[in-house]
Design a protein around this motif. Structure first.
Motif, PDB file in Angstrom:
ATOM      1  N   GLN A 136      -0.594   8.337 -11.171  1.00 18.54           N
ATOM      2  CA  GLN A 136      -1.349   7.090 -11.009  1.00 18.54           C
ATOM      3  C   GLN A 136      -0.371   5.925 -11.008  1.00 18.54           C
ATOM      4  O   GLN A 136       0.500   5.808 -11.860  1.00 18.54           O
ATOM      5  CB  GLN A 136      -2.356   6.937 -12.153  1.00 18.54           C
ATOM      6  CG  GLN A 136      -3.269   5.732 -12.032  1.00 18.54           C
ATOM      7  CD  GLN A 136      -4.326   5.897 -10.946  1.00 18.54           C
ATOM      8  OE1 GLN A 136      -4.646   7.018 -10.586  1.00 18.54           O
ATOM      9  NE2 GLN A 136      -4.833   4.801 -10.430  1.00 18.54           N
ATOM     10  N   CYS A 137      -0.505   5.026 -10.032  1.00 18.12           N
ATOM     11  CA  CYS A 137       0.375   3.865  -9.951  1.00 18.12           C
ATOM     12  C   CYS A 137      -0.023   2.864 -11.024  1.00 18.12           C
ATOM     13  O   CYS A 137      -1.153   2.377 -11.069  1.00 18.12           O
ATOM     14  CB  CYS A 137       0.297   3.215  -8.569  1.00 18.12           C
ATOM     15  SG  CYS A 137       1.404   1.778  -8.398  1.00 18.12           S
ATOM     16  N   LEU A 138       0.941   2.553 -11.899  1.00 13.60           N
ATOM     17  CA  LEU A 138       0.689   1.589 -12.956  1.00 13.60           C
ATOM     18  C   LEU A 138       0.969   0.167 -12.495  1.00 13.60           C
ATOM     19  O   LEU A 138       0.254  -0.766 -12.863  1.00 13.60           O
ATOM     20  CB  LEU A 138       1.557   1.921 -14.172  1.00 13.60           C
ATOM     21  CG  LEU A 138       1.386   3.344 -14.736  1.00 13.60           C
ATOM     22  CD1 LEU A 138       2.350   3.560 -15.884  1.00 13.60           C
ATOM     23  CD2 LEU A 138      -0.051   3.566 -15.176  1.00 13.60           C
ATOM     24  N   ARG A 139       2.026   0.008 -11.688  1.00  8.62           N
ATOM     25  CA  ARG A 139       2.389  -1.313 -11.166  1.00  8.62           C
ATOM     26  C   ARG A 139       3.460  -1.134 -10.114  1.00  8.62           C
ATOM     27  O   ARG A 139       4.083  -0.068  -9.993  1.00  8.62           O
ATOM     28  CB  ARG A 139       2.892  -2.220 -12.295  1.00  8.62           C
ATOM     29  CG  ARG A 139       4.170  -1.742 -12.950  1.00  8.62           C
ATOM     30  CD  ARG A 139       4.564  -2.667 -14.099  1.00  8.62           C
ATOM     31  NE  ARG A 139       5.799  -2.243 -14.737  1.00  8.62           N
ATOM     32  CZ  ARG A 139       5.870  -1.340 -15.703  1.00  8.62           C
ATOM     33  NH1 ARG A 139       4.753  -0.762 -16.123  1.00  8.62           N
ATOM     34  NH2 ARG A 139       7.022  -1.024 -16.248  1.00  8.62           N
ATOM     35  N   VAL A 140       3.679  -2.195  -9.355  1.00 11.62           N
ATOM     36  CA  VAL A 140       4.790  -2.249  -8.395  1.00 11.62           C
ATOM     37  C   VAL A 140       5.626  -3.456  -8.801  1.00 11.62           C
ATOM     38  O   VAL A 140       5.112  -4.585  -8.837  1.00 11.62           O
ATOM     39  CB  VAL A 140       4.297  -2.380  -6.940  1.00 11.62           C
ATOM     40  CG1 VAL A 140       5.477  -2.436  -5.987  1.00 11.62           C
ATOM     41  CG2 VAL A 140       3.368  -1.216  -6.583  1.00 11.62           C
ATOM     42  N   SER A 141       6.915  -3.231  -9.135  1.00 16.54           N
ATOM     43  CA  SER A 141       7.769  -4.296  -9.646  1.00 16.54           C
ATOM     44  C   SER A 141       9.018  -4.425  -8.791  1.00 16.54           C
ATOM     45  O   SER A 141       9.489  -3.456  -8.177  1.00 16.54           O
ATOM     46  CB  SER A 141       8.176  -4.014 -11.091  1.00 16.54           C
ATOM     47  OG  SER A 141       7.042  -3.905 -11.913  1.00 16.54           O
ATOM     48  N   GLY A 181       7.124   1.320  -6.864  1.00 17.05           N
ATOM     49  CA  GLY A 181       5.993   1.581  -7.734  1.00 17.05           C
ATOM     50  C   GLY A 181       6.410   2.340  -8.980  1.00 17.05           C
ATOM     51  O   GLY A 181       7.371   3.110  -8.961  1.00 17.05           O
ATOM     52  N   VAL A 182       5.669   2.112 -10.078  1.00 15.44           N
ATOM     53  CA  VAL A 182       5.863   2.831 -11.336  1.00 15.44           C
ATOM     54  C   VAL A 182       4.627   3.686 -11.555  1.00 15.44           C
ATOM     55  O   VAL A 182       3.500   3.167 -11.569  1.00 15.44           O
ATOM     56  CB  VAL A 182       6.072   1.854 -12.509  1.00 15.44           C
ATOM     57  CG1 VAL A 182       6.232   2.623 -13.814  1.00 15.44           C
ATOM     58  CG2 VAL A 182       7.271   0.955 -12.245  1.00 15.44           C
ATOM     59  N   PHE A 183       4.829   5.017 -11.743  1.00 15.08           N
ATOM     60  CA  PHE A 183       3.713   5.957 -11.789  1.00 15.08           C
ATOM     61  C   PHE A 183       3.699   6.669 -13.133  1.00 15.08           C
ATOM     62  O   PHE A 183       4.750   6.890 -13.760  1.00 15.08           O
ATOM     63  CB  PHE A 183       3.832   6.988 -10.661  1.00 15.08           C
ATOM     64  CG  PHE A 183       3.793   6.382  -9.283  1.00 15.08           C
ATOM     65  CD1 PHE A 183       2.607   6.301  -8.566  1.00 15.08           C
ATOM     66  CD2 PHE A 183       4.956   5.868  -8.703  1.00 15.08           C
ATOM     67  CE1 PHE A 183       2.572   5.740  -7.308  1.00 15.08           C
ATOM     68  CE2 PHE A 183       4.929   5.303  -7.440  1.00 15.08           C
ATOM     69  CZ  PHE A 183       3.730   5.232  -6.737  1.00 15.08           C
ATOM     70  N   ASP A 184       2.478   7.056 -13.593  1.00 18.02           N
ATOM     71  CA  ASP A 184       2.369   7.810 -14.831  1.00 18.02           C
ATOM     72  C   ASP A 184       2.499   9.300 -14.523  1.00 18.02           C
ATOM     73  O   ASP A 184       2.760   9.690 -13.375  1.00 18.02           O
ATOM     74  CB  ASP A 184       1.052   7.497 -15.549  1.00 18.02           C
ATOM     75  CG  ASP A 184      -0.167   7.853 -14.693  1.00 18.02           C
ATOM     76  OD1 ASP A 184      -0.016   8.593 -13.693  1.00 18.02           O
ATOM     77  OD2 ASP A 184      -1.275   7.382 -15.026  1.00 18.02           O
ATOM     78  N   ASP A 190       0.827  -1.208   0.000  1.00 19.84           N
ATOM     79  CA  ASP A 190       0.000   0.000   0.000  1.00 19.84           C
ATOM     80  C   ASP A 190       0.865   1.263   0.000  1.00 19.84           C
ATOM     81  O   ASP A 190       0.555   2.243  -0.681  1.00 19.84           O
ATOM     82  CB  ASP A 190      -0.936  -0.002   1.210  1.00 19.84           C
ATOM     83  CG  ASP A 190      -2.007  -1.089   1.103  1.00 19.84           C
ATOM     84  OD1 ASP A 190      -2.263  -1.566  -0.033  1.00 19.84           O
ATOM     85  OD2 ASP A 190      -2.570  -1.469   2.152  1.00 19.84           O
ATOM     86  N   ALA A 191       1.961   1.249   0.767  1.00 25.62           N
ATOM     87  CA  ALA A 191       2.840   2.424   0.825  1.00 25.62           C
ATOM     88  C   ALA A 191       3.592   2.616  -0.486  1.00 25.62           C
ATOM     89  O   ALA A 191       3.849   3.749  -0.911  1.00 25.62           O
ATOM     90  CB  ALA A 191       3.833   2.275   1.984  1.00 25.62           C
ATOM     91  N   ALA A 192       3.937   1.499  -1.160  1.00 30.94           N
ATOM     92  CA  ALA A 192       4.690   1.592  -2.411  1.00 30.94           C
ATOM     93  C   ALA A 192       3.836   2.146  -3.540  1.00 30.94           C
ATOM     94  O   ALA A 192       4.332   2.875  -4.411  1.00 30.94           O
ATOM     95  CB  ALA A 192       5.253   0.223  -2.785  1.00 30.94           C
ATOM     96  N   ARG A 193       2.518   1.835  -3.551  1.00 29.42           N
ATOM     97  CA  ARG A 193       1.662   2.296  -4.643  1.00 29.42           C
ATOM     98  C   ARG A 193       0.985   3.622  -4.332  1.00 29.42           C
ATOM     99  O   ARG A 193       0.317   4.193  -5.192  1.00 29.42           O
ATOM    100  CB  ARG A 193       0.606   1.249  -4.962  1.00 29.42           C
ATOM    101  CG  ARG A 193      -0.396   0.993  -3.842  1.00 29.42           C
ATOM    102  CD  ARG A 193      -1.465   0.000  -4.259  1.00 29.42           C
ATOM    103  NE  ARG A 193      -2.410  -0.276  -3.190  1.00 29.42           N
ATOM    104  CZ  ARG A 193      -3.543  -0.950  -3.361  1.00 29.42           C
ATOM    105  NH1 ARG A 193      -3.844  -1.433  -4.549  1.00 29.42           N
ATOM    106  NH2 ARG A 193      -4.349  -1.175  -2.334  1.00 29.42           N
ATOM    107  N   ASP A 194       1.187   4.131  -3.131  1.00 29.88           N
ATOM    108  CA  ASP A 194       0.607   5.410  -2.731  1.00 29.88           C
ATOM    109  C   ASP A 194       1.416   6.537  -3.390  1.00 29.88           C
ATOM    110  O   ASP A 194       2.611   6.678  -3.130  1.00 29.88           O
ATOM    111  CB  ASP A 194       0.646   5.558  -1.210  1.00 29.88           C
ATOM    112  CG  ASP A 194      -0.033   6.834  -0.738  1.00 29.88           C
ATOM    113  OD1 ASP A 194      -0.425   7.659  -1.588  1.00 29.88           O
ATOM    114  OD2 ASP A 194      -0.156   7.020   0.486  1.00 29.88           O
ATOM    115  N   PRO A 195       0.816   7.383  -4.239  1.00 31.78           N
ATOM    116  CA  PRO A 195       1.570   8.458  -4.907  1.00 31.78           C
ATOM    117  C   PRO A 195       2.216   9.428  -3.932  1.00 31.78           C
ATOM    118  O   PRO A 195       3.227  10.038  -4.242  1.00 31.78           O
ATOM    119  CB  PRO A 195       0.504   9.159  -5.763  1.00 31.78           C
ATOM    120  CG  PRO A 195      -0.610   8.173  -5.888  1.00 31.78           C
ATOM    121  CD  PRO A 195      -0.597   7.359  -4.634  1.00 31.78           C
TER     122      PRO A 195
END
Length: 727
Positions: free
Chosen positions: A272-277, A265-268, A231-236
């Motif tokens: 917006q979080c596109l994915r966490v890799s 996380g990878v953000f646009d 959750d913390a990784a995908r939070d912008p």
């Protein structure tokens, strides 16, 4: 003629201008005015196209190309214009032969990522291109030339190759390291890929599966950590690193496994979080090693107890600290005490405390887990001694990522730091000393054949610029009379057998100002293990002023002996006159006393003779009067002997003398000689005894000492004569 004015089309651009200005009469095409309409139309199409196009006209393939193709041609542009294609690109002549053969026969060719080696910059260059060739028809409908569209794809081909290599490296790396790759979409779907030991990750590689599948196989205490980290990784707003260690529950097929995952996380552009890799690694073995390490701590402490390395272990949970005796000694703490960690940190020097705290916090932080490696000063708690300590360690974390202890080693590096500081001060002093003393530094590098001079050295050779200097500058700047000895001294310094000290004084003739200067140079050669002289380094000092003073001193010394002799003669003459004056003064002082003494002697003598003459018949009285006269005559003889001694004219008569009696007899003589301003006091010991000597000489010695004492008291004073026995 150029045909500029006869060109039926006016197309803008560099190549259009060059085509109009080119002298086509020297080519098979002839002047532009005579070109067939099909050629003019084809040229217009080429020049107007934004893509790289070259037209190859006729059997020779005369080249006409546009602006885009000129960029592709590189260093071959603009000489390619109007040239034959086989001559313009000789390195690919065979390739172009085939192009011309097929094109003029009415055929087409197409190549994708065609690899060729071109010499666009004068050097062979491997390039890739998309090439499309099609025939150009003349008015009769027959092929008269070939149209070539050239699109270079070198960068893309290389990028694709690099991508394939990177992917292959990544595949091999993950296979060999047992690392899994994962990708979680915003909804929690996991795509997992790995090559070996799939049982460690318990994930399906063929399909994207929900996160709950992984959480169900995970230890219950670790599942919330993984969910919170995701959750913390995908939070912008946070975009935290996803760094979690979790346990996979044991099954019948495998024991409990530890897995460590790291990812971001990878953000646009909108956040917006596109994915966490990230990656996954089986760290079960690492955990086992940590447990084994804990078991060996006691043995390690014993092993380091008598070594120069101290060991420490801070228990973060219980706020306790273990330190070996050596560590305690570094902090000035008795061996039988065990203060908490805070006491040790409090002893850090105030200028180093912040660094120590920051380094420890980094090692303590579960997100960083950096090595604790810091050098700092401590002030001994009980002895007050300042020491340098080099501490190293790492944090030990539990399954939840909490740091439970930080353990490591410590070394007393005080001597090393003192040595480093002494070296730094020495280098600084050398820099300041050479700077203020105007001492030049030089370095002859025999390996690179270079010469380095500082500003004072350049000044000694009359060089004002900061440019490059060579050994030619050195030898050409030497005075001709000093060239040989200087060269011999330098050769001896470079000789591996002699390795002599380069110590020579020579004159220079200023390169720019022509001024003659004296230089004192010193240096030594530096040799490798084979005896080769790598360099000669040393110093120079401008001693022109000293040489001038030495010359003046030499000239002064040549006349000094004569002047000293003259001064000595004058001094001796003055001293003789002074001695004569002092002697005359003493004689003058004595004259009055001697005259008085002689008058008394004569009165006693004449009185006795007068009494004898008046009463010669009185025998008894005559005898007494005669005895008195004889005594007066004896005193006169003694006085005469004293005068002779003063004039250095009498012979010595050595005999035992009563010193006290002699001094008492001299009391009146001293009083008359010294004058009324000097009072004579006798402090004579009864035990002084007798001395062996000449009475007159002893009296004169006492008299001279008394006169010297009087002269030392120009305002008068008391002269005390003391006798004592030395036994």
């Amino acid at each position: 003629m150029s045909g500029r004015d006869e060109m039926p089309f006016a197309i803008p651009g560099e190549m259009a201008e060059r085509v109009r200005a080119f002298d086509w009469t020297k080519t098979p095409l002839g002047p532009i005015a005579q070109w067939p309409q099909s050629l003019k139309t084809a040229v217009s199409m080429v020049l107007l196209s934004p893509v790289p196009i070259v037209m190859l006209w006729g059997d020779d393939g005369i080249m006409i190309y546009n602006d885009a193709y000129s960029v592709f041609a590189g260093g071959r542009h603009p000489t390619l214009l109007g040239s034959k294609v086989r001559e313009g690109w000789p390195e690919v002549a065979d390739f172009n032969d085939n192009v011309m053969k097929v094109g003029l026969a009415g055929g087409t060719l197409a190549y994708r990522d065609q690899e060729l080696t071109l010499h666009r910059t004068g050097e062979p260059e491997q390039v890739w291109m998309n090439l499309d060739y099609s025939p150009i028809l003349d008015e009769s409908g027959k092929p008269a030339g070939v149209m070539a569209i050239v699109v270079e794809t070198t960068e893309r081909v290389r990028a694709d190759a690099e991508l394939r290599r990177s992917e292959e490296k990544l595949r091999l790396a993950t296979e060999n390291a047992g690392v899994g790759l994962w990708d979680i979409d915003p909804d929690g779907g996991i795509d997992f890929s790995y090559s070996r030991d799939s049982s460690s990750f318990v994930m399906d590689q063929e399909n994207r599966v929900p996160m709950e599948h992984l959480l169900s196989r995970m230890h219950p205490d670790d599942a919330p950590k993984l969910r919170a980290a995701f959750d913390a990784a995908r939070d912008p707003a946070q975009r935290s690193m996803m760094d979690v260690e979790y346990r996979i529950l044991p099954t019948d097929e495998q024991p409990l496994r530890w897995v460590k995952i790291r990812g971001r996380g990878v953000f646009d552009a909108e956040g917006q979080c596109l994915r966490v890799s990230g990656t996954a690694l089986d760290v079960t073995r690492e955990r086992e090693i940590q447990e084994a390490l804990s078991r060996s701590e006691a043995q390690l402490r014993l092993a380091t107890q008598n070594a120069e390395i101290g060991m420490w272990d801070m228990d973060v949970i219980n706020n306790t600290n273990y330190a070996s005796p050596r560590v305690k000694a570094m902090f000035g703490i008795p061996e039988d005490e065990n203060p908490p960690p805070g006491d040790y940190f409090a002893l850090a020097h105030r200028d180093d405390a912040a660094r120590v705290t920051a380094a420890y916090q980094t090692a303590f932080d579960p997100n960083n887990r950096e090595a604790y490696d810091v050098q700092y000063r401590v002030i001994g708690r009980d002895d007050g001694v300042e020491r340098w300590v080099h501490a190293r360690g790492r944090g030990v974390f539990d399954a939840q990522g909490q740091c439970v202890r930080v353990t490591g080693t410590a070394m007393d590096v005080t001597k090393e730091r003192q040595t480093q500081e002494a070296l730094r001060r020495s280098e600084e002093l050398l820099r300041l000393a050479t700077g203020h003393a105007e001492i030049g530094l030089w370095d002859v590098d025999n390996v690179d054949n270079t010469l380095t001079w500082t500003k004072p050295v350049r000044a000694a050779f009359g060089i004002g610029h900061d440019g490059k200097v060579t050994l030619d500058d050195f030898y050409s700047g030497l005075h001709p009379d000093d060239l040989e000895k200087t060269s011999e001294a330098f050769s001896a310094a470079m000789d591996p057998k002699k390795r002599a000290l380069y110590d020579v004084e020579y004159r220079t003739i200023g390169q720019e100002d022509g001024v003659e200067r004296w230089v004192h140079a010193k240096g030594r050669g530096l040799f490798d293990d084979t005896g080769r002289c790598l360099r000669v380094v040393g110093t120079t000092l401008d001693v022109t002023a000293r040489k001038r003073i030495e010359a003046e001193l030499h000239e002064l010394n040549e006349t000094l002996e004569k002047r000293v002799a003259e001064r000595t003669a004058a001094l001796e003459k003055t001293q003789a006159a002074l001695q004569q004056a002092q002697k005359m003064e003493a004689i003058g002082n004595l004259t009055g006393g001697i005259a008085h003494d002689f008058n008394n002697l004569l009165q006693g003598l004449t009185g006795s003779l007068d009494l004898i003459r008046n009463k010669p018949q009185d025998v008894e009285r005559v005898r007494r009067w005669a005895e008195a006269g004889l005594q007066a005559a004896e005193r006169g003889a003694k006085l005469t002997a004293q005068l002779l001694a003063f004039s250095r004219a009498q012979k010595l008569e050595v005999k035992p003398l009563n010193l006290n009696a002699l001094l008492e007899e001299m009391r009146d003589l001293l009083g008359r000689t010294l004058g009324p301003a000097t009072r004579v006091v006798m402090d004579l010991s009864p035990d002084a005894g007798a001395v062996l000597g000449d009475e007159t000489q002893l009296e004169m010695a006492v008299l001279n000492l008394a006169i010297n004492a009087r002269d030392a008291m120009p305002d008068g004073g008391v002269l005390t004569l003391v006798t004592r026995s030395l036994s």
